[in-house]
Every structure is written in C-alpha cells, then in structure tokens.
Design a protein around this motif. Structure first.
Motif, PDB file in Angstrom:
ATOM      1  N   TRP A  76     110.506 -15.847  43.913  1.00  0.00           N
ATOM      2  CA  TRP A  76     109.744 -16.059  42.691  1.00  0.00           C
ATOM      3  C   TRP A  76     108.248 -16.093  43.020  1.00  0.00           C
ATOM      4  CZ3 TRP A  76     106.886 -20.679  42.253  1.00  0.00           C
ATOM      5  CH2 TRP A  76     107.204 -21.687  43.189  1.00  0.00           C
ATOM      6  N   GLY A  77     107.434 -15.850  41.994  1.00  0.00           N
ATOM      7  CA  GLY A  77     105.988 -15.818  42.210  1.00  0.00           C
ATOM      8  C   GLY A  77     105.516 -14.478  42.740  1.00  0.00           C
ATOM      9  N   ASP A  78     104.216 -14.347  42.910  1.00  0.00           N
ATOM     10  CA  ASP A  78     103.642 -13.065  43.339  1.00  0.00           C
ATOM     11  C   ASP A  78     102.859 -13.164  44.642  1.00  0.00           C
ATOM     12  OD1 ASP A  78     101.489 -14.519  42.453  1.00  0.00           O
ATOM     13  OD2 ASP A  78     100.736 -12.988  41.057  1.00  0.00           O
ATOM     14  N   HIS A  79     103.131 -14.207  45.448  1.00  0.00           N
ATOM     15  CA  HIS A  79     102.442 -14.337  46.725  1.00  0.00           C
ATOM     16  C   HIS A  79     102.918 -13.278  47.720  1.00  0.00           C
ATOM     17  CE1 HIS A  79     100.405 -17.962  45.662  1.00  0.00           C
ATOM     18  NE2 HIS A  79     101.490 -18.704  45.601  1.00  0.00           N
ATOM     19  N   SER A  80     102.030 -12.875  48.614  1.00  0.00           N
ATOM     20  CA  SER A  80     102.393 -12.018  49.744  1.00  0.00           C
ATOM     21  C   SER A  80     101.361 -12.185  50.839  1.00  0.00           C
ATOM     22  CB  SER A  80     102.465 -10.545  49.332  1.00  0.00           C
ATOM     23  OG  SER A  80     101.169 -10.005  49.150  1.00  0.00           O
ATOM     24  N   ILE A  81     101.760 -11.887  52.060  1.00  0.00           N
ATOM     25  CA  ILE A  81     100.825 -11.975  53.182  1.00  0.00           C
ATOM     26  C   ILE A  81      99.641 -11.049  52.964  1.00  0.00           C
ATOM     27  CG2 ILE A  81     100.528 -11.318  55.610  1.00  0.00           C
ATOM     28  CD1 ILE A  81     103.156 -12.603  56.227  1.00  0.00           C
ATOM     29  N   ASP A  82      99.907  -9.824  52.518  1.00  0.00           N
ATOM     30  CA  ASP A  82      98.811  -8.867  52.346  1.00  0.00           C
ATOM     31  C   ASP A  82      97.806  -9.333  51.305  1.00  0.00           C
ATOM     32  OD1 ASP A  82      99.534  -6.866  54.254  1.00  0.00           O
ATOM     33  OD2 ASP A  82     101.177  -6.285  52.944  1.00  0.00           O
ATOM     34  N   LYS A  83      98.289  -9.899  50.208  1.00  0.00           N
ATOM     35  CA  LYS A  83      97.372 -10.416  49.189  1.00  0.00           C
ATOM     36  C   LYS A  83      96.542 -11.567  49.734  1.00  0.00           C
ATOM     37  CE  LYS A  83     100.060  -9.227  45.056  1.00  0.00           C
ATOM     38  NZ  LYS A  83     100.833  -9.780  43.901  1.00  0.00           N
ATOM     39  N   SER A  84      97.180 -12.455  50.480  1.00  0.00           N
ATOM     40  CA  SER A  84      96.455 -13.588  51.050  1.00  0.00           C
ATOM     41  C   SER A  84      95.407 -13.137  52.054  1.00  0.00           C
ATOM     42  CB  SER A  84      97.426 -14.564  51.717  1.00  0.00           C
ATOM     43  OG  SER A  84      98.176 -15.283  50.764  1.00  0.00           O
ATOM     44  N   LEU A  85      95.779 -12.212  52.930  1.00  0.00           N
ATOM     45  CA  LEU A  85      94.818 -11.709  53.913  1.00  0.00           C
ATOM     46  C   LEU A  85      93.650 -11.013  53.229  1.00  0.00           C
ATOM     47  CD1 LEU A  85      97.170 -10.264  56.683  1.00  0.00           C
ATOM     48  CD2 LEU A  85      95.903 -12.410  56.740  1.00  0.00           C
ATOM     49  N   LYS A  86      93.948 -10.219  52.228  1.00  0.00           N
ATOM     50  CA  LYS A  86      92.900  -9.486  51.506  1.00  0.00           C
ATOM     51  C   LYS A  86      91.913 -10.444  50.854  1.00  0.00           C
ATOM     52  CE  LYS A  86      92.186  -5.879  48.022  1.00  0.00           C
ATOM     53  NZ  LYS A  86      92.859  -4.966  47.057  1.00  0.00           N
ATOM     54  N   LYS A  87      92.411 -11.564  50.358  1.00  0.00           N
ATOM     55  CA  LYS A  87      91.549 -12.565  49.716  1.00  0.00           C
ATOM     56  C   LYS A  87      90.489 -13.072  50.686  1.00  0.00           C
ATOM     57  CE  LYS A  87      93.261 -16.677  48.995  1.00  0.00           C
ATOM     58  NZ  LYS A  87      94.050 -17.799  48.406  1.00  0.00           N
ATOM     59  N   TYR A  88      90.833 -13.124  51.970  1.00  0.00           N
ATOM     60  CA  TYR A  88      89.887 -13.604  52.976  1.00  0.00           C
ATOM     61  C   TYR A  88      89.135 -12.477  53.666  1.00  0.00           C
ATOM     62  CZ  TYR A  88      92.859 -17.747  52.429  1.00  0.00           C
ATOM     63  OH  TYR A  88      93.581 -18.800  51.921  1.00  0.00           O
ATOM     64  N   GLY A  89      89.392 -11.237  53.251  1.00  0.00           N
ATOM     65  CA  GLY A  89      88.694 -10.100  53.834  1.00  0.00           C
ATOM     66  C   GLY A  89      89.342  -9.546  55.080  1.00  0.00           C
ATOM     67  N   PHE A  90      90.634  -9.815  55.277  1.00  0.00           N
ATOM     68  CA  PHE A  90      91.336  -9.344  56.463  1.00  0.00           C
ATOM     69  C   PHE A  90      92.443  -8.362  56.086  1.00  0.00           C
ATOM     70  CE2 PHE A  90      90.115 -13.773  57.779  1.00  0.00           C
ATOM     71  CZ  PHE A  90      89.139 -13.392  58.694  1.00  0.00           C
ATOM     72  N   HIS A  91      92.887  -7.608  57.102  1.00  0.00           N
ATOM     73  CA  HIS A  91      94.016  -6.689  56.960  1.00  0.00           C
ATOM     74  C   HIS A  91      95.006  -6.998  58.074  1.00  0.00           C
ATOM     75  CE1 HIS A  91      96.261  -2.858  57.260  1.00  0.00           C
ATOM     76  NE2 HIS A  91      95.977  -2.728  55.968  1.00  0.00           N
ATOM     77  N   ARG A  92      96.287  -6.749  57.832  1.00  0.00           N
ATOM     78  CA  ARG A  92      97.305  -7.079  58.824  1.00  0.00           C
ATOM     79  C   ARG A  92      97.088  -6.376  60.165  1.00  0.00           C
ATOM     80  NH1 ARG A  92     102.969  -6.541  57.511  1.00  0.00           N
ATOM     81  NH2 ARG A  92     102.467  -7.411  55.476  1.00  0.00           N
TER      82      ARG A  92
END
Length: 287
Positions: A76-92
């Motif tokens: 449930w929800g729309d969280h993801s690692i990629d979204k979180s990293l992007k928020k901080y200016g990072f990429h996997r």
C-alpha cells in the motif's frame, strides 16, 4: 556525514505473527489490525552520505516477485527507493555500499532485480558493494525449515555471483563491532535470526540506532512482545532487555524500520519497565 531516511514501500503483515504469544486485545491498542488481522508495516531504510560513500542500510522487498507473492503482503502507498533517492538528489547508480542487517526478503529483496530480458537476476544498484557477515551468510544460504521461506535464493545468490559481496569482520565473541570502513558501529544479535546486525550511528551529537527486527515497531517495546518470526525468542528477551535499558539510560534515538506510523522513538524507565518516551520525525531531530 549526512543521513537521509529512505522509504522503500509499505505492506502489511499478520498481527498475530508480529506479536507472537501476546493477545490481540493488547497489541491491537498500538498496532490496530484490519478486517484480515493485518497491521501496517513499513520498509524504512537509511542512507548515509559520508565523503565519497553513499551507504544504504537495507533495501526493502523490491518488485521482482510474482503477483501471487505480493498478494500475501498487501502493498500500500506510493513509496519507493527511487522516489526517496530522487527527493534528495541521488540516483541508485550512485550508491556505493548496501548494508544488509540480515537477509530476510523484506530487508534485502530490493538489492537484486530482473535482468533486461528477465532470464536471470542482477544487482539493482550496479556500482554498490554488498555487506553481510560470514556467519549470517551461511545461515541464510543453508536455511532451516522455519526460515526457508524468508531466505529467497534469488535475493541472495546473485550478491555472491556479482563478485561484490563483502563480509563485516569482527573480533570473535565480540557482540559489538566498530567498522572503520563503513563509519559506524554494529551490534550483533541472534534472537530473530543468526547474527542480525544493528547499526549504531553517531550523528549531530546523538546516537541513532537502526533497529531492523530487534524492535520492529513502537508497539514491541514491552519485553514479552516478541515476534512469532523470531527463531530464538528466549534469546531475543535478554538481548532486547539489555539493549532497551542502555537505550533508555543513554537517550538513544531509535530509527524504526518497520513502524509505518512512527519514524524515531526514545525510551524511558517506568514502574512497568522500559516504555515509550516520545515519538519523533527524522526532521524534528536532525534538521
């Protein structure tokens, strides 16, 4: 050093399994269940930026499993690692190190993904080293019948095949280990699974502890509130008691990986034992 909370995705687990022998009438007060007896669970990871290193602690379930598999866990929800990293200016692709507290699928599944033509698996963070410890690795790759469903080969074996698997070294019989290469200390505990690693990070004058499955949610603070998933619950009890007493005495800030509604907590002594003191958001404490 800079720390960033990373949300890998929310799911649900059976409340009875999460609280073992504790009656629902008690645990339902802090972790209310839905009509299917499922409670809200997070996969909250932690990113450490230190010099030229970007270290990600745990990676959640990932998305490579079947629709049937995920139907058991009610994402449930729309969280993801990629979204979180992007928020901080990072990429996997910038992640240098993946630190696995342990190799259960909800902690390491996001480390490995399908290859392009879905004929096999590959690292989901192509430039990162994988960190485990040798004893836990053997435990996970030769699993007991109880944990076999949690140690999925497709999550684990590709780490070794990548040639980037590293084991945390520690002195024999030392429960706590300082790792200079990664820049934080690690507590080894055995109640949930053999040689689970609990990171201790000194940050902005405070001690932040990534709780993994030693303390899944704020509702698990009372000592008997031990998960049914723990392989050695009678070992979890003294490990948990010793840690909680230290955390309350020294005002540790506990970063909860699995609590969907409480990010960080502190503890206090009461007549009933160690109990919740305050809940915090990461930004309240460290920004």
């Amino acid at each position: 050093m800079t720390l960033y909370p990373v949300e890998a995705g929310n799911f649900k687990l059976d409340g009875g399994a999460m609280f073992g022998v504790v009656p629902k009438s008690l645990w339902n007060r802090t972790n209310p269940a839905d009509s299917n007896n499922m409670i809200d669970i997070a996969a909250r990871c932690l990113l450490i930026e230190e010099g030229d290193k970007l270290i990600l602690i745990d990676t959640g379930m990932g998305d490579k499993q079947s629709e049937k598999f995920f139907s058991y866990y009610y994402p449930w929800g729309d969280h993801s690692i990629d979204k979180s990293l992007k928020k901080y200016g990072f990429h996997r692709d910038e992640i240098t190190d993946l630190f696995m507290t342990h190799l259960h699928f909800d902690h390491c599944g996001g480390s490995i993904q399908w290859n392009k033509d879905r004929t096999g698996y590959e690292p989901a963070f192509k430039n990162a080293r994988f960190w485990s410890n040798e004893e836990h690795w053997l435990w996970a790759t030769q699993p007991n019948e109880r944990e076999k469903a949690s140690f999925l080969k497709e999550n684990i074996i590709p780490m070794e095949q990548s040639g980037k698997l590293h084991f945390l070294e520690r002195e024999k019989d030392e429960v706590f280990s300082e790792n200079k290469e990664l820049g934080f200390g690690v507590l080894f505990v055995d109640g949930h699974t053999d040689k689970q690693m609990i990171p201790h990070i000194d940050y902005k004058g405070k001690k932040l502890v990534f709780m993994a499955d030693l303390l899944p949610t704020a509702g698990h603070i009372p000592l008997p509130y031990v998960m049914g998933y723990d392989t050695r619950p009678l070992l979890t009890l003294p490990e948990k008691k010793k840690f909680l007493e230290t955390a309350a005495n020294d005002n540790y800030y506990l970063f909860l990986e699995h609590d969907a509604h409480n990010e960080i907590i502190t503890l206090k002594h009461t007549e009933k034992g160690i109990r919740l003191d305050k809940t915090h958001t990461f930004n309240e404490i460290f920004n």
